[in-house]
Design a protein around this motif. Structure first.
Motif, PDB file in Angstrom:
ATOM      1  N   ALA A 168       7.942 -10.247  -0.001  1.00 39.19           N
ATOM      2  CA  ALA A 168       6.424  -9.035   0.264  1.00 39.19           C
ATOM      3  C   ALA A 168       6.956  -7.136  -0.058  1.00 39.19           C
ATOM      4  N   SER A 169       5.968  -6.702  -0.778  1.00 36.77           N
ATOM      5  CA  SER A 169       5.541  -5.161  -1.114  1.00 36.77           C
ATOM      6  C   SER A 169       4.980  -5.173   0.072  1.00 36.77           C
ATOM      7  N   TRP A 170       5.695  -3.880   1.079  1.00 38.45           N
ATOM      8  CA  TRP A 170       4.682  -3.220   1.889  1.00 38.45           C
ATOM      9  C   TRP A 170       3.670  -1.624   1.485  1.00 38.45           C
ATOM     10  N   HIS A 171       2.429  -2.218   0.986  1.00 38.52           N
ATOM     11  CA  HIS A 171       1.664  -0.760   0.170  1.00 38.52           C
ATOM     12  C   HIS A 171       2.480  -0.782  -1.055  1.00 38.52           C
ATOM     13  N   GLY A 172       2.588  -1.695  -1.505  1.00 42.62           N
ATOM     14  CA  GLY A 172       3.293  -1.504  -2.798  1.00 42.62           C
ATOM     15  C   GLY A 172       4.764  -0.790  -2.909  1.00 42.62           C
ATOM     16  N   SER A 173       5.581  -0.997  -1.719  1.00 39.22           N
ATOM     17  CA  SER A 173       7.076  -0.915  -1.723  1.00 39.22           C
ATOM     18  C   SER A 173       7.586  -1.579  -2.845  1.00 39.22           C
ATOM     19  N   TYR A 174       8.044  -1.034  -4.026  1.00 39.80           N
ATOM     20  CA  TYR A 174       9.258  -0.927  -4.681  1.00 39.80           C
ATOM     21  C   TYR A 174      10.832  -2.732  -3.835  1.00 39.80           C
ATOM     22  N   PHE A 175      11.034  -1.906  -3.057  1.00 43.54           N
ATOM     23  CA  PHE A 175      12.280  -2.623  -1.892  1.00 43.54           C
ATOM     24  C   PHE A 175      11.160  -4.087  -1.547  1.00 43.54           C
ATOM     25  N   LYS A 176      11.248  -5.002  -1.737  1.00 46.98           N
ATOM     26  CA  LYS A 176      10.333  -5.807  -0.613  1.00 46.98           C
ATOM     27  C   LYS A 176      11.329  -6.409   0.635  1.00 46.98           C
ATOM     28  N   PHE A 177      10.413  -6.771   1.630  1.00 46.89           N
ATOM     29  CA  PHE A 177      10.265  -7.751   3.222  1.00 46.89           C
ATOM     30  C   PHE A 177      10.111  -8.687   2.692  1.00 46.89           C
ATOM     31  N   ILE A 178      11.425  -8.779   3.646  1.00 51.02           N
ATOM     32  CA  ILE A 178      11.574 -11.310   4.204  1.00 51.02           C
ATOM     33  C   ILE A 178      10.877 -11.282   4.991  1.00 51.02           C
ATOM     34  N   VAL A 179       9.586 -12.114   4.961  1.00 50.94           N
ATOM     35  CA  VAL A 179       8.776 -12.754   6.478  1.00 50.94           C
ATOM     36  C   VAL A 179       8.025 -13.666   5.966  1.00 50.94           C
ATOM     37  N   ARG A 180       7.466 -13.698   7.129  1.00 51.38           N
ATOM     38  CA  ARG A 180       7.180 -15.833   7.645  1.00 51.38           C
ATOM     39  C   ARG A 180       5.552 -15.481   6.143  1.00 51.38           C
ATOM     40  N   ALA A 181       5.654 -16.225   5.747  1.00 54.33           N
ATOM     41  CA  ALA A 181       4.708 -16.781   4.578  1.00 54.33           C
ATOM     42  C   ALA A 181       3.893 -16.119   4.575  1.00 54.33           C
ATOM     43  N   SER A 182       3.146 -16.919   5.939  1.00 54.61           N
ATOM     44  CA  SER A 182       1.988 -16.863   7.130  1.00 54.61           C
ATOM     45  C   SER A 182       1.756 -15.837   7.648  1.00 54.61           C
ATOM     46  N   ASN A 183       2.346 -14.824   7.583  1.00 54.58           N
ATOM     47  CA  ASN A 183       2.609 -12.959   7.914  1.00 54.58           C
ATOM     48  C   ASN A 183       2.134 -12.223   6.519  1.00 54.58           C
ATOM     49  N   LYS A 184       2.433 -13.336   5.587  1.00 50.61           N
ATOM     50  CA  LYS A 184       2.653 -12.188   3.546  1.00 50.61           C
ATOM     51  C   LYS A 184       1.365 -11.418   3.673  1.00 50.61           C
ATOM     52  N   TYR A 185       0.080 -11.467   4.143  1.00 52.12           N
ATOM     53  CA  TYR A 185      -0.631 -10.983   3.855  1.00 52.12           C
ATOM     54  C   TYR A 185      -1.521  -9.813   4.851  1.00 52.12           C
ATOM     55  N   ASP A 186      -1.006  -9.680   5.782  1.00 53.05           N
ATOM     56  CA  ASP A 186      -0.940  -8.553   6.987  1.00 53.05           C
ATOM     57  C   ASP A 186       0.178  -8.069   6.942  1.00 53.05           C
ATOM     58  N   ILE A 187       0.984  -7.957   5.981  1.00 59.23           N
ATOM     59  CA  ILE A 187       2.056  -7.237   6.126  1.00 59.23           C
ATOM     60  C   ILE A 187       1.807  -5.172   5.774  1.00 59.23           C
ATOM     61  N   ASP A 188       0.858  -4.965   4.946  1.00 58.20           N
ATOM     62  CA  ASP A 188       0.756  -3.880   4.719  1.00 58.20           C
ATOM     63  C   ASP A 188      -0.234  -3.184   6.568  1.00 58.20           C
ATOM     64  N   ASP A 189      -0.626  -4.212   7.151  1.00 56.95           N
ATOM     65  CA  ASP A 189      -1.001  -3.590   8.717  1.00 56.95           C
ATOM     66  C   ASP A 189      -0.204  -3.397   9.813  1.00 56.95           C
ATOM     67  N   ARG A 190       1.212  -3.383   8.928  1.00 49.84           N
ATOM     68  CA  ARG A 190       2.472  -3.274  10.190  1.00 49.84           C
ATOM     69  C   ARG A 190       2.872  -1.392   9.782  1.00 49.84           C
ATOM     70  N   PRO A 191       3.196  -0.433  10.757  1.00 48.81           N
ATOM     71  CA  PRO A 191       3.348   0.794  10.814  1.00 48.81           C
ATOM     72  C   PRO A 191       4.763   0.858  10.370  1.00 48.81           C
ATOM     73  N   LEU A 192       4.937   2.323   9.898  1.00 48.02           N
ATOM     74  CA  LEU A 192       6.257   2.716   8.961  1.00 48.02           C
ATOM     75  C   LEU A 192       6.856   2.612   9.728  1.00 48.02           C
ATOM     76  N   LYS A 193       7.152   2.655  11.215  1.00 46.54           N
ATOM     77  CA  LYS A 193       8.261   2.598  11.785  1.00 46.54           C
ATOM     78  C   LYS A 193       8.888   1.085  12.166  1.00 46.54           C
ATOM     79  N   ALA A 194       7.664  -0.167  11.559  1.00 47.66           N
ATOM     80  CA  ALA A 194       8.252  -1.683  11.806  1.00 47.66           C
ATOM     81  C   ALA A 194       8.726  -1.722  11.099  1.00 47.66           C
ATOM     82  N   MET A 195       8.722  -1.178   9.616  1.00 41.62           N
ATOM     83  CA  MET A 195       9.058  -1.494   8.673  1.00 41.62           C
ATOM     84  C   MET A 195      10.427  -0.626   7.995  1.00 41.62           C
TER      85      MET A 195
END
Length: 330
Positions: free
Chosen positions: A214-241
């Motif tokens: 999944a992308s974070w705020h439209g990032s081209y680089f994608k992050f591997i996350v649990r499917a259950s957290n896919k729609y919450d990824i944009d809520d994470r702060p930059l530091k966490a990413m």
């Protein structure tokens, strides 16, 4: 024996006008390790000579996970530590008593210092990185994860200075025709393999087991996350990413292979190898070890601008790259 205990000296130094500049960096000087080292050698800080300090700087842990490693790490943190301890000695001389500062000893200067703290340790090379990448693919049954780890390694080696630049990369920043990434003030040239992996993962949505990309705020680089957290990824702060990216290096590379390949070392190695491609290894090493040569200075400055390598001054540039230089006794 010093006029005051070391802990009191440190408190007074950081409370002084000159020391106040370094207060925010106080944690990096590893006071707990210093006090243990004082007990070990039976000397207070201000009684130590150059060899004593080399022993301390060799032992001081500048790494997050504290794991043993036989690879020479980036000297940027160590440089800061040495500068602060030099200032502490200067402060002691000005405020308490006139002593001979060990920092005038050539053992604590330039290439001699690098030689002394690097004895018995390997220098990071691209061949070593390639070997790690091969092992990642050979040892892991999860080929998607191996490709993902290789991508992170290659992004740093190709010129991304830190995780923030990777996280904030957008589609508009990429030229698919030239395989380059345009960042403020510089252009990163991706290798064919790096570009292939980057675009591969950008196009993917499914990962493995219950993981997705999944992308974070439209990032081209994608992050591997649990499917259950896919729609919450944009809520994470930059530091966490940012940490999400570097934890992969720590968990699946450093801990797995007892090494210390981090983003800073990979970025610096990429620039060093860029210089080698331009000038040849022997000339580059001479440029980095020379005291002053106007032609070398101009070539290094021009190359840094071309690559997008940021540096405070030419001495700072040389210090950051000297970890890759082979010395005569190697």
């Amino acid at each position: 024996m010093g006029k005051i205990p070391t802990n009191e000296l440190l408190d007074n130094f950081f409370a002084s006008p000159d020391g106040a500049k370094y207060v925010k960096h106080r944690k990096i000087i590893k006071e707990t390790q210093l006090y243990a080292y004082e007990l070990k050698i039976g000397k207070a800080l201000v009684d130590m000579d150059a060899d004593d300090l080399i022993g301390f700087f060799t032992e001081v842990d500048t790494r997050r996970n504290g794991a043993d490693s036989n690879i020479i790490s980036s000297n940027s943190t160590l440089d800061q530590i040495v500068v602060i301890y030099r200032k502490i000695f200067d402060y002691y001389i000005d405020e308490y008593e006139l002593i001979r500062t060990p920092f005038r000893d050539k053992k604590l200067k330039g290439i001699e210092f690098i030689k002394n703290i690097s004895k018995g340790r390997e220098r990071l090379t691209w061949e070593m990185v390639e070997d790690i990448i091969r092992r990642l693919h050979t040892d892991s049954a999860n080929h998607i994860r191996a490709d993902y780890l290789e991508l992170i390694i290659l992004l740093y080696y190709n010129g991304f200075e830190n995780a923030t630049e990777i996280v904030e990369m957008q589609e508009r920043d990429i030229s698919h025709k030239t395989k380059t990434v345009l960042l403020p003030g510089r252009t990163i040239h991706l290798s064919d393999r790096c570009y292939t992996l980057l675009t591969k993962f950008n196009a993917m949505t499914d990962g493995w087991r219950n993981y997705v990309l999944a992308s974070w705020h439209g990032s081209y680089f994608k992050f591997i996350v649990r499917a259950s957290n896919k729609y919450d990824i944009d809520d994470r702060p930059l530091k966490a990413m940012r940490e999400n990216i570097n934890v992969y290096l720590c968990k699946y590379v450093n801990n797995e292979y007892n090494t210390h390949i981090n983003y800073s070392n990979l970025y610096l190695l990429g620039f060093y190898d860029f210089l080698k491609t331009k000038f040849g290894e022997d000339k580059v090493n001479g440029m980095l070890l020379s005291n002053y040569n106007s032609e070398s200075v101009q070539q290094l400055q021009q190359s840094a601008r071309e690559y997008g390598f940021r540096f405070e001054n030419i001495s700072h540039l040389k210090r950051r790259l000297r970890m890759f230089v082979k010395t005569d006794d190697e």
